[in-house]
Design a protein around this motif. Structure first.
Motif, PDB file in Angstrom:
ATOM      1  N   TRP A   1      48.524  33.917  38.786  1.00  0.00           N
ATOM      2  CA  TRP A   1      47.349  34.717  39.100  1.00  0.00           C
ATOM      3  C   TRP A   1      46.130  33.811  39.280  1.00  0.00           C
ATOM      4  N   PHE A   2      45.400  34.009  40.354  1.00  0.00           N
ATOM      5  CA  PHE A   2      44.083  33.417  40.520  1.00  0.00           C
ATOM      6  C   PHE A   2      43.071  34.455  40.029  1.00  0.00           C
ATOM      7  N   THR A   3      42.069  34.033  39.257  1.00  0.00           N
ATOM      8  CA  THR A   3      41.036  34.972  38.836  1.00  0.00           C
ATOM      9  C   THR A   3      39.667  34.303  38.903  1.00  0.00           C
ATOM     10  N   CYS A   4      38.637  35.141  39.028  1.00  0.00           N
ATOM     11  CA  CYS A   4      37.266  34.618  39.067  1.00  0.00           C
ATOM     12  C   CYS A   4      36.307  35.724  38.652  1.00  0.00           C
ATOM     13  N   LEU A   5      35.386  35.403  37.747  1.00  0.00           N
ATOM     14  CA  LEU A   5      34.339  36.356  37.373  1.00  0.00           C
ATOM     15  C   LEU A   5      33.452  36.651  38.574  1.00  0.00           C
ATOM     16  N   ILE A   6      33.020  37.898  38.693  1.00  0.00           N
ATOM     17  CA  ILE A   6      32.113  38.312  39.761  1.00  0.00           C
ATOM     18  C   ILE A   6      30.905  38.971  39.122  1.00  0.00           C
ATOM     19  N   SER A   7      29.746  38.361  39.290  1.00  0.00           N
ATOM     20  CA  SER A   7      28.526  38.877  38.675  1.00  0.00           C
ATOM     21  C   SER A   7      27.956  40.065  39.443  1.00  0.00           C
ATOM     22  N   LYS A   8      28.016  39.982  40.759  1.00  0.00           N
ATOM     23  CA  LYS A   8      27.355  40.993  41.593  1.00  0.00           C
ATOM     24  C   LYS A   8      28.401  41.947  42.170  1.00  0.00           C
ATOM     25  N   LYS A   9      28.347  43.205  41.727  1.00  0.00           N
ATOM     26  CA  LYS A   9      29.365  44.178  42.158  1.00  0.00           C
ATOM     27  C   LYS A   9      29.336  44.411  43.665  1.00  0.00           C
ATOM     28  N   ASP A  10      28.170  44.185  44.286  1.00  0.00           N
ATOM     29  CA  ASP A  10      28.074  44.370  45.739  1.00  0.00           C
ATOM     30  C   ASP A  10      28.915  43.351  46.500  1.00  0.00           C
ATOM     31  N   ASN A  11      29.312  42.278  45.833  1.00  0.00           N
ATOM     32  CA  ASN A  11      30.165  41.276  46.485  1.00  0.00           C
ATOM     33  C   ASN A  11      31.635  41.694  46.530  1.00  0.00           C
ATOM     34  N   ILE A  12      32.025  42.658  45.717  1.00  0.00           N
ATOM     35  CA  ILE A  12      33.436  43.041  45.621  1.00  0.00           C
ATOM     36  C   ILE A  12      34.012  43.509  46.963  1.00  0.00           C
ATOM     37  N   PRO A  13      33.356  44.423  47.705  1.00  0.00           N
ATOM     38  CA  PRO A  13      33.927  44.851  48.989  1.00  0.00           C
ATOM     39  C   PRO A  13      34.112  43.688  49.964  1.00  0.00           C
ATOM     40  N   LEU A  14      33.167  42.767  49.996  1.00  0.00           N
ATOM     41  CA  LEU A  14      33.261  41.629  50.911  1.00  0.00           C
ATOM     42  C   LEU A  14      34.392  40.687  50.499  1.00  0.00           C
ATOM     43  N   LEU A  15      34.562  40.504  49.201  1.00  0.00           N
ATOM     44  CA  LEU A  15      35.641  39.639  48.721  1.00  0.00           C
ATOM     45  C   LEU A  15      36.997  40.316  48.865  1.00  0.00           C
ATOM     46  N   THR A  16      37.018  41.634  48.714  1.00  0.00           N
ATOM     47  CA  THR A  16      38.257  42.382  48.947  1.00  0.00           C
ATOM     48  C   THR A  16      38.707  42.229  50.396  1.00  0.00           C
ATOM     49  N   LYS A  17      37.748  42.277  51.299  1.00  0.00           N
ATOM     50  CA  LYS A  17      38.056  42.069  52.724  1.00  0.00           C
ATOM     51  C   LYS A  17      38.638  40.679  52.945  1.00  0.00           C
ATOM     52  N   ALA A  18      38.061  39.678  52.290  1.00  0.00           N
ATOM     53  CA  ALA A  18      38.563  38.307  52.420  1.00  0.00           C
ATOM     54  C   ALA A  18      39.982  38.186  51.888  1.00  0.00           C
TER      55      ALA A  18
ATOM     56  N   VAL B   1      47.097  38.376  50.689  1.00  0.00           N
ATOM     57  CA  VAL B   1      47.634  38.205  49.339  1.00  0.00           C
ATOM     58  C   VAL B   1      48.582  39.360  49.041  1.00  0.00           C
ATOM     59  N   ALA B   2      49.502  39.147  48.107  1.00  0.00           N
ATOM     60  CA  ALA B   2      50.487  40.175  47.779  1.00  0.00           C
ATOM     61  C   ALA B   2      49.875  41.282  46.930  1.00  0.00           C
ATOM     62  N   ASN B   3      48.913  40.921  46.092  1.00  0.00           N
ATOM     63  CA  ASN B   3      48.342  41.900  45.173  1.00  0.00           C
ATOM     64  C   ASN B   3      46.972  41.414  44.731  1.00  0.00           C
ATOM     65  N   PHE B   4      46.048  42.345  44.546  1.00  0.00           N
ATOM     66  CA  PHE B   4      44.750  41.977  43.973  1.00  0.00           C
ATOM     67  C   PHE B   4      44.198  43.166  43.206  1.00  0.00           C
ATOM     68  N   LYS B   5      43.319  42.889  42.258  1.00  0.00           N
ATOM     69  CA  LYS B   5      42.694  43.951  41.476  1.00  0.00           C
ATOM     70  C   LYS B   5      41.351  43.469  40.945  1.00  0.00           C
ATOM     71  N   THR B   6      40.479  44.435  40.656  1.00  0.00           N
ATOM     72  CA  THR B   6      39.214  44.158  39.992  1.00  0.00           C
ATOM     73  C   THR B   6      39.300  44.695  38.576  1.00  0.00           C
ATOM     74  N   VAL B   7      39.087  43.837  37.607  1.00  0.00           N
ATOM     75  CA  VAL B   7      39.184  44.221  36.191  1.00  0.00           C
ATOM     76  C   VAL B   7      37.771  44.283  35.620  1.00  0.00           C
ATOM     77  N   LYS B   8      37.396  45.443  35.106  1.00  0.00           N
ATOM     78  CA  LYS B   8      36.053  45.632  34.556  1.00  0.00           C
ATOM     79  C   LYS B   8      36.030  45.306  33.067  1.00  0.00           C
ATOM     80  N   MET B   9      34.900  44.752  32.622  1.00  0.00           N
ATOM     81  CA  MET B   9      34.690  44.442  31.210  1.00  0.00           C
ATOM     82  C   MET B   9      33.294  44.931  30.833  1.00  0.00           C
ATOM     83  N   VAL B  10      33.160  45.465  29.629  1.00  0.00           N
ATOM     84  CA  VAL B  10      31.885  46.002  29.179  1.00  0.00           C
ATOM     85  C   VAL B  10      31.472  45.331  27.886  1.00  0.00           C
ATOM     86  N   GLN B  11      30.245  44.803  27.849  1.00  0.00           N
ATOM     87  CA  GLN B  11      29.661  44.251  26.618  1.00  0.00           C
ATOM     88  C   GLN B  11      28.311  44.919  26.403  1.00  0.00           C
ATOM     89  N   GLY B  12      28.279  45.890  25.507  1.00  0.00           N
ATOM     90  CA  GLY B  12      27.045  46.622  25.253  1.00  0.00           C
ATOM     91  C   GLY B  12      26.611  47.370  26.498  1.00  0.00           C
TER      92      GLY B  12
END
Length: 290
Positions: free
Chosen positions: A245-262, A268-279
């Motif tokens: 698995w390749f993974t990378c933190l994404i700070s700006k949620k607006d970048n997700i659609p553009l990176l999903t397109k890439a 790629v065979a599979n990709f997902k966005t994993v959300k994390m919450v701190q406070g």
């Protein structure tokens, strides 16, 4: 925070002071009588995270020059726990532990935080890479002083991410990265101002101070987060047989659609966005494989 995070209940300052007594002079008292920290003070933040590493992660030596990024340990631990869950999804729901799990931390920094946490929490084996030669030397000193057996490689190619770091015979179960989020120093300073505002701190003076430290290339690079991660996605195709698995933190949620397109363009065979919450803060990482 993640349910396995050691810091779910907040900071036990009496315990932390037994490990780093000098933290005490940076504590302040809230209106309800509880102790807290002056989070606008870089020295206070450094001492807090040092104490957390000493108290919970079996570290005996850890220090950073002022110009380097001081990571908030609880949030960094969440990324490690979430990666463990990702690996468990391919392992019948059981988290794989031990040295048979090989991890690569891209941009490990002088602080070496992710290898420290991953090793302490799950006994994984780590390689860290960084473009900053001084950061590499400091990270190596931390590894050696604590007998961590973490290998740190200097990335000598300015625009490369995996090239020259992943050797021909290497295999990594997972790669991780906390990329430079900003496209310029000005953007980084604006981000710090937002941190202070969220903490309820008036920082009208000293506006050029980053409370968690950091400098280029830790905080900003040409193209910012979007450009960096796009390059990572493109280059990952050259190592698709050597990484689970390749993974990378994404700070700006607006970048997700553009990176999903890439990722789709990269087939790629599979990709997902994993959300994390701190406070009140929500972060996320992008994961993909071939």
């Amino acid at each position: 925070m993640h349910p396995r995070n050691k810091h779910l209940s907040g900071y036990d300052f009496p315990l932390l002071l037994t490990y780093v007594p000098e933290l005490e002079k940076h504590l302040i008292t809230k209106e309800n009588g509880e102790s807290t920290l002056n989070f606008a003070d870089k020295t206070a933040v450094l001492l807090l995270n040092k104490a957390l590493l000493f108290a919970f992660y079996d570290i005996k030596f850890w220090d950073l020059p002022e110009q380097f990024l001081c990571p908030p340990v609880p949030g960094r631990a969440d990324y490690i726990h979430a990666l463990a869950d990702l690996l468990a999804s391919d392992n019948g729901g059981e988290i794989p532990t031990g040295k048979s799990i090989h991890c690569l931390d891209i941009g490990t920094g002088a602080n070496l935080i992710y290898p420290i946490l991953g090793r302490a929490l799950y006994k994984w084996r780590f390689v860290g890479s960084d473009i900053n030669e001084i950061a590499v030397k400091i990270a190596q000193n931390i590894s050696q002083a604590n007998r961590l057996d973490i290998k740190i490689k200097h990335q000598k190619q300015d625009n490369a991410i995996f090239s020259s770091i992943i050797g021909k015979s290497d295999y990594f179960d997972i790669t991780m990265c906390n990329p430079p989020f900003h496209a310029s120093e000005k953007e980084a300073q604006q981000g710090t101002q937002r941190k202070w505002k969220n903490l309820g701190i008036d920082k009208s003076e000293g506006k050029n101070t980053l409370n968690f430290g950091g400098h280029a290339p830790e905080l900003w690079c040409e193209g910012g987060e979007l450009g960096f991660v796009k390059n990572m996605i493109c280059e990952s195709a050259n190592f698709k047989e050597q990484v689970g698995w390749f993974t990378c933190l994404i700070s700006k949620k607006d970048n997700i659609p553009l990176l999903t397109k890439a990722l789709k363009q990269q087939k790629v065979a599979n990709f997902k966005t994993v959300k994390m919450v701190q406070g009140n803060k929500q972060s996320r990482f992008l994961a993909w494989r071939y």
